[in-house]
Design a protein around this motif. Structure first.
Motif, PDB file in Angstrom:
ATOM      1  N   ASP A 237       0.798  -1.232   0.000  1.00  0.00           N
ATOM      2  CA  ASP A 237       0.000   0.000   0.000  1.00  0.00           C
ATOM      3  C   ASP A 237       0.825   1.275   0.000  1.00  0.00           C
ATOM      4  O   ASP A 237       0.279   2.374  -0.069  1.00  0.00           O
ATOM      5  CB  ASP A 237      -0.956  -0.012   1.189  1.00  0.00           C
ATOM      6  N   GLY A 238       2.131   1.125   0.129  1.00  0.00           N
ATOM      7  CA  GLY A 238       3.008   2.289   0.134  1.00  0.00           C
ATOM      8  C   GLY A 238       4.336   1.901   0.749  1.00  0.00           C
ATOM      9  O   GLY A 238       4.531   0.734   1.127  1.00  0.00           O
ATOM     10  N   PHE A 239       5.238   2.877   0.837  1.00  0.00           N
ATOM     11  CA  PHE A 239       6.594   2.562   1.311  1.00  0.00           C
ATOM     12  C   PHE A 239       7.084   3.584   2.328  1.00  0.00           C
ATOM     13  O   PHE A 239       6.776   4.775   2.213  1.00  0.00           O
ATOM     14  CB  PHE A 239       7.574   2.575   0.128  1.00  0.00           C
ATOM     15  N   ILE A 240       7.850   3.105   3.278  1.00  0.00           N
ATOM     16  CA  ILE A 240       8.613   3.993   4.146  1.00  0.00           C
ATOM     17  C   ILE A 240      10.046   3.930   3.615  1.00  0.00           C
ATOM     18  O   ILE A 240      10.638   2.842   3.551  1.00  0.00           O
ATOM     19  CB  ILE A 240       8.615   3.517   5.622  1.00  0.00           C
ATOM     20  N   VAL A 241      10.562   5.069   3.212  1.00  0.00           N
ATOM     21  CA  VAL A 241      11.902   5.095   2.618  1.00  0.00           C
ATOM     22  C   VAL A 241      12.859   5.602   3.689  1.00  0.00           C
ATOM     23  O   VAL A 241      12.867   6.792   4.022  1.00  0.00           O
ATOM     24  CB  VAL A 241      11.920   6.019   1.381  1.00  0.00           C
ATOM     25  N   GLU A 242      13.610   4.685   4.245  1.00  0.00           N
ATOM     26  CA  GLU A 242      14.400   5.029   5.438  1.00  0.00           C
ATOM     27  C   GLU A 242      15.885   5.088   5.104  1.00  0.00           C
ATOM     28  O   GLU A 242      16.450   4.145   4.568  1.00  0.00           O
ATOM     29  CB  GLU A 242      14.138   3.981   6.531  1.00  0.00           C
ATOM     30  N   GLY A 243      16.502   6.207   5.455  1.00  0.00           N
ATOM     31  CA  GLY A 243      17.936   6.390   5.208  1.00  0.00           C
ATOM     32  C   GLY A 243      18.761   6.014   6.429  1.00  0.00           C
ATOM     33  O   GLY A 243      18.216   5.684   7.496  1.00  0.00           O
ATOM     34  N   ALA A 244      20.068   6.101   6.258  1.00  0.00           N
ATOM     35  CA  ALA A 244      20.998   5.609   7.284  1.00  0.00           C
ATOM     36  C   ALA A 244      21.092   6.515   8.505  1.00  0.00           C
ATOM     37  O   ALA A 244      21.812   6.203   9.449  1.00  0.00           O
ATOM     38  CB  ALA A 244      22.375   5.425   6.666  1.00  0.00           C
ATOM     39  N   ARG A 245      20.376   7.636   8.512  1.00  0.00           N
ATOM     40  CA  ARG A 245      20.402   8.506   9.701  1.00  0.00           C
ATOM     41  C   ARG A 245      19.342   8.104  10.729  1.00  0.00           C
ATOM     42  O   ARG A 245      19.285   8.650  11.832  1.00  0.00           O
ATOM     43  CB  ARG A 245      20.189   9.966   9.278  1.00  0.00           C
ATOM     44  N   GLY A 290      16.137  11.420   9.960  1.00  0.00           N
ATOM     45  CA  GLY A 290      16.605  12.806   9.925  1.00  0.00           C
ATOM     46  C   GLY A 290      15.607  13.752   9.286  1.00  0.00           C
ATOM     47  O   GLY A 290      15.993  14.829   8.825  1.00  0.00           O
ATOM     48  N   PHE A 291      14.330  13.385   9.251  1.00  0.00           N
ATOM     49  CA  PHE A 291      13.300  14.284   8.698  1.00  0.00           C
ATOM     50  C   PHE A 291      12.417  14.870   9.794  1.00  0.00           C
ATOM     51  O   PHE A 291      11.347  15.410   9.515  1.00  0.00           O
ATOM     52  CB  PHE A 291      12.440  13.537   7.659  1.00  0.00           C
ATOM     53  N   GLY A 292      12.846  14.774  11.050  1.00  0.00           N
ATOM     54  CA  GLY A 292      12.021  15.208  12.170  1.00  0.00           C
ATOM     55  C   GLY A 292      12.076  16.703  12.447  1.00  0.00           C
ATOM     56  O   GLY A 292      12.487  17.127  13.528  1.00  0.00           O
ATOM     57  N   VAL A 310       8.785   9.547  11.655  1.00  0.00           N
ATOM     58  CA  VAL A 310       9.692  10.127  12.647  1.00  0.00           C
ATOM     59  C   VAL A 310       9.789   9.199  13.849  1.00  0.00           C
ATOM     60  O   VAL A 310       8.764   8.715  14.353  1.00  0.00           O
ATOM     61  CB  VAL A 310       9.152  11.512  13.103  1.00  0.00           C
ATOM     62  N   GLY A 311      11.003   8.944  14.293  1.00  0.00           N
ATOM     63  CA  GLY A 311      11.192   8.114  15.481  1.00  0.00           C
ATOM     64  C   GLY A 311      11.734   8.918  16.650  1.00  0.00           C
ATOM     65  O   GLY A 311      11.080   9.061  17.696  1.00  0.00           O
ATOM     66  N   THR A 312      12.933   9.482  16.444  1.00  0.00           N
ATOM     67  CA  THR A 312      13.670  10.063  17.559  1.00  0.00           C
ATOM     68  C   THR A 312      12.848  11.068  18.376  1.00  0.00           C
ATOM     69  O   THR A 312      12.822  10.989  19.605  1.00  0.00           O
ATOM     70  CB  THR A 312      14.979  10.686  17.020  1.00  0.00           C
ATOM     71  N   LEU A 313      12.166  12.008  17.722  1.00  0.00           N
ATOM     72  CA  LEU A 313      11.428  13.020  18.499  1.00  0.00           C
ATOM     73  C   LEU A 313      10.380  12.363  19.398  1.00  0.00           C
ATOM     74  O   LEU A 313      10.198  12.759  20.552  1.00  0.00           O
ATOM     75  CB  LEU A 313      10.721  14.016  17.573  1.00  0.00           C
ATOM     76  N   PHE A 314       9.719  11.336  18.869  1.00  0.00           N
ATOM     77  CA  PHE A 314       8.673  10.672  19.656  1.00  0.00           C
ATOM     78  C   PHE A 314       9.255   9.806  20.769  1.00  0.00           C
ATOM     79  O   PHE A 314       8.611   9.591  21.796  1.00  0.00           O
ATOM     80  CB  PHE A 314       7.762   9.840  18.747  1.00  0.00           C
ATOM     81  N   THR A 445      18.852   3.612  21.715  1.00  0.00           N
ATOM     82  CA  THR A 445      19.095   3.907  20.299  1.00  0.00           C
ATOM     83  C   THR A 445      18.315   5.157  19.888  1.00  0.00           C
ATOM     84  O   THR A 445      17.242   5.434  20.428  1.00  0.00           O
ATOM     85  CB  THR A 445      18.708   2.715  19.392  1.00  0.00           C
ATOM     86  N   SER A 446      18.889   5.920  18.992  1.00  0.00           N
ATOM     87  CA  SER A 446      18.229   7.114  18.451  1.00  0.00           C
ATOM     88  C   SER A 446      18.835   7.387  17.081  1.00  0.00           C
ATOM     89  O   SER A 446      19.878   6.831  16.748  1.00  0.00           O
ATOM     90  CB  SER A 446      18.492   8.343  19.322  1.00  0.00           C
ATOM     91  N   GLY A 447      18.189   8.300  16.351  1.00  0.00           N
ATOM     92  CA  GLY A 447      18.730   8.676  15.053  1.00  0.00           C
ATOM     93  C   GLY A 447      19.945   9.588  15.210  1.00  0.00           C
ATOM     94  O   GLY A 447      20.183  10.149  16.282  1.00  0.00           O
ATOM     95  N   ASP A 448      20.694   9.729  14.113  1.00  0.00           N
ATOM     96  CA  ASP A 448      21.846  10.642  14.119  1.00  0.00           C
ATOM     97  C   ASP A 448      21.439  12.064  14.477  1.00  0.00           C
ATOM     98  O   ASP A 448      22.206  12.816  15.050  1.00  0.00           O
ATOM     99  CB  ASP A 448      22.463  10.698  12.705  1.00  0.00           C
ATOM    100  N   ALA A 449      20.215  12.431  14.074  1.00  0.00           N
ATOM    101  CA  ALA A 449      19.792  13.817  14.229  1.00  0.00           C
ATOM    102  C   ALA A 449      19.174  14.063  15.607  1.00  0.00           C
ATOM    103  O   ALA A 449      18.097  14.638  15.733  1.00  0.00           O
ATOM    104  CB  ALA A 449      18.808  14.177  13.123  1.00  0.00           C
TER     105      ALA A 449
END
Ligand SMILES: Cc1cc2nc3c(=O)[nH]c(=O)nc-3n(C[C@H](O)[C@H](O)[C@H](O)COP(=O)(O)O)c2cc1C
Length: 486
Positions: A237-245, A290-292, A310-314, A445-449
């Motif tokens: 139904d769609g994609f989550i495009v996740e980068g290395a950050r 890194g889109f947060g 978004v992960g890190t902010l949450f 664990t958290s994102g680079d950003a």
């Protein structure tokens, strides 16, 4: 692909129990997609019951399940009304195998059900569940449990979830499902199958057809999107495009691994997904890693995405399952300028790079890993292999070295591994007390950003809610500092 409209913000699934039901519920109530983590949710349910089920939420959810007898049995066996006694370990139950013990399957079905049911109860927002493709054995009963609770979306990365869409179609009809199972060192690949038959657990005639949730693989390359559209066993139904950050596990860089001066994998432009190619496929997609920030959301829209995951902010908001003391310690490192996130190529026994935050009192590359006792008593990340007699066995590179080698593993593969099962359980407050009293320190664990948190900290201090994060990302909150868009 459904023509349903999905929200702009997805709160990423965060295991173990960081994106627990209160967080997903808060995000969902704020009009976005809240995602519960399904990773090790069977064990989380068991431990919550042993801790006295504060607030009675687990028992409330279990009683609403379509398996009242199974729920009663689980409550009878594991619920401790006054919680555990001092120094009482959590119950140890047999690890997952291809023919799991009935308790394990029951806990998985009920765990998936309860987490989604609680996130959805009394509000009309959308709720998803996140599972790691690599953690294969518990996933089918967890998915069925989640679907019985009406889960709206299934999001899966850490592997290629090619067979899951067809599984969802069949589970919606309460049909038996089977999925190929990865076995290393096997002469013929795919000679093993995981099966799950809802009828084996039904306590009454099955209800009508279940809602088939939207399916969103988490991918790091356009080629993977194309492959899944063509070869998945059912609709994507769609994609989550996740980068290395992004926080958690990252896809490894392509080609031969190179390392920077402090031993982190080096990512090249070729490792960044071709978003233009993904946009042309015509499926909804969200950018992650890194889109947060407000500018992150705007940039995603400009690239044709539906929005962002978004992960890190949450992970650092009040409703997060990460224990408050750990959140505060990370805030302190941000405030004094010592915050650092290390992309560790070795920490995860899966072999995927894994981001570890350096926090005092936790396991990180600064608080050296290797002196910890090696215990494998949760086993979610074990790899299956075929021994010389053709039997399927399991081993974990973070477990006891002798055991790993006796099971055909190589000594060098054990170096610097972390027990993510115990370390992540510890970070969300469910640490086991091992024989001899050892308690695994948490792994964060958290994102680079990580610095994306700064505008929120400036505006709200150390206590901000999931709704604050949503409003901030959508631009509906006034930020006095105005620094958010930098
Ligand atoms: C604490 C934490 C745990 C995570 N655990 C998972 C997980 O279990 N499964 C998964 O697919 N992604 C996991 N992620 C990734 C998030 O779902 C999300 O895609 C990612 O954090 C987005 O990037 P950001 O951290 O820069 O916002 C995790 C991220 C964090 C911060």
């Amino acid at each position: 692909m459904t023509d349903r409209k999905w929200p702009a913000i997805i709160q990423g699934g965060m295991g173990i129990a960081v994106s627990h039901w209160p967080l997903a519920r808060a995000v969902s109530s704020a009009g976005q997609l809240g995602v519960v983590s399904g990773t090790a949710i069977d064990m989380v349910l068991l431990r919550r019951l042993q801790d006295g089920d504060p607030g009675g939420h687990m028992r409330r959810a279990l009683k609403a399940s379509p398996w009242p007898q199974m729920a009663a049995d689980v409550i009878e066996r594991f619920f401790q009304p006054h919680g555990r006694k001092a120094n009482q370990p959590y119950a140890r139950i047999p690890l997952w195998t291809l023919s799991p013990n009935r308790w394990r399957t029951s806990l998985a079905m009920l765990g998936g059900f309860a987490e989604v049911w609680l996130a959805k109860a009394g509000q009309a927002g959308t709720v998803g569940i996140n599972l790691l493709t690599k953690v294969e054995l518990p996933n089918l009963p967890i998915l069925y449990g989640a679907m019985q609770a009406g889960v709206d979306a299934v999001l899966m990365g850490a592997g290629i979830p090619r067979e899951i869409p067809g599984v969802l179609d069949r589970l919606a009809e309460h049909e038996e499902v089977a999925m190929r199972y990865t076995v290393s060192d096997a002469p013929s690949a795919g000679n093993s199958v995981i099966r799950f038959n809802p009828a084996d657990y039904a306590e009454s005639a099955p209800s009508s057809r279940l809602h088939r949730p939207g399916f969103f693989p988490i991918i790091s390359a356009a080629t993977l999107a194309v492959m899944l559209i063509k070869k998945a066993t059912g609709a994507v139904d769609g994609f989550i495009v996740e980068g290395a950050r992004a926080g958690g596990h990252n896809a490894p860089p392509r080609g031969v691994m190179e390392y920077d001066a402090i031993g982190q994998p080096v990512y090249h432009p070729r490792d960044t997904a071709n978003v233009t190619a993904i946009a042309k496929l015509g499926y909804p997609f969200w950018l992650a890693g890194g889109f947060g920030s407000r500018s992150g959301l705007r940039s995603a829209w400009e690239q044709g995405a539906n929005g962002i995951q978004v992960g890190t902010l949450f992970a650092y908001c009040e409703e997060s399952g990460l224990i408050p003391e750990l959140r505060q310690r990370v805030f302190s490192t941000l405030e004094d300028g010592t915050a650092s996130v290390y992309t560790d190529p070795l920490a995860s026994p899966t072999g995927f790079p894994f981001k570890v935050v350096s926090v005092p009192g936790t396991l990180s590359e600064k608080n050296i890993y290797h002196n910890r006792p090696r215990i494998c008593d949760l086993g979610y990340l074990r790899e299956s292999y075929q021994d010389s007699r053709g039997h399927i066995q399991q081993r974990c590179a973070a477990g006891p070295m002798d055991d790993y080698i006796a099971h055909g593993g190589k000594l060098e593969d054990t170096y610097r591994r972390l027990c993510l099962c115990n370390g992540l359980m510890s970070a969300s407050g469910y640490a086991q007390i091992q024989h001899g009293g050892y308690v695994e320190p948490p792994v964060v664990t958290s994102g680079d950003a990580l610095e994306e948190l700064l505008p929120l900290l400036e505006r709200f201090g150390q206590r901000f809610s999931a709704r604050n994060v949503v409003d901030y990302l959508l631009g509906t909150t006034d930020l006095e500092s105005g620094a958010a868009d930098s």
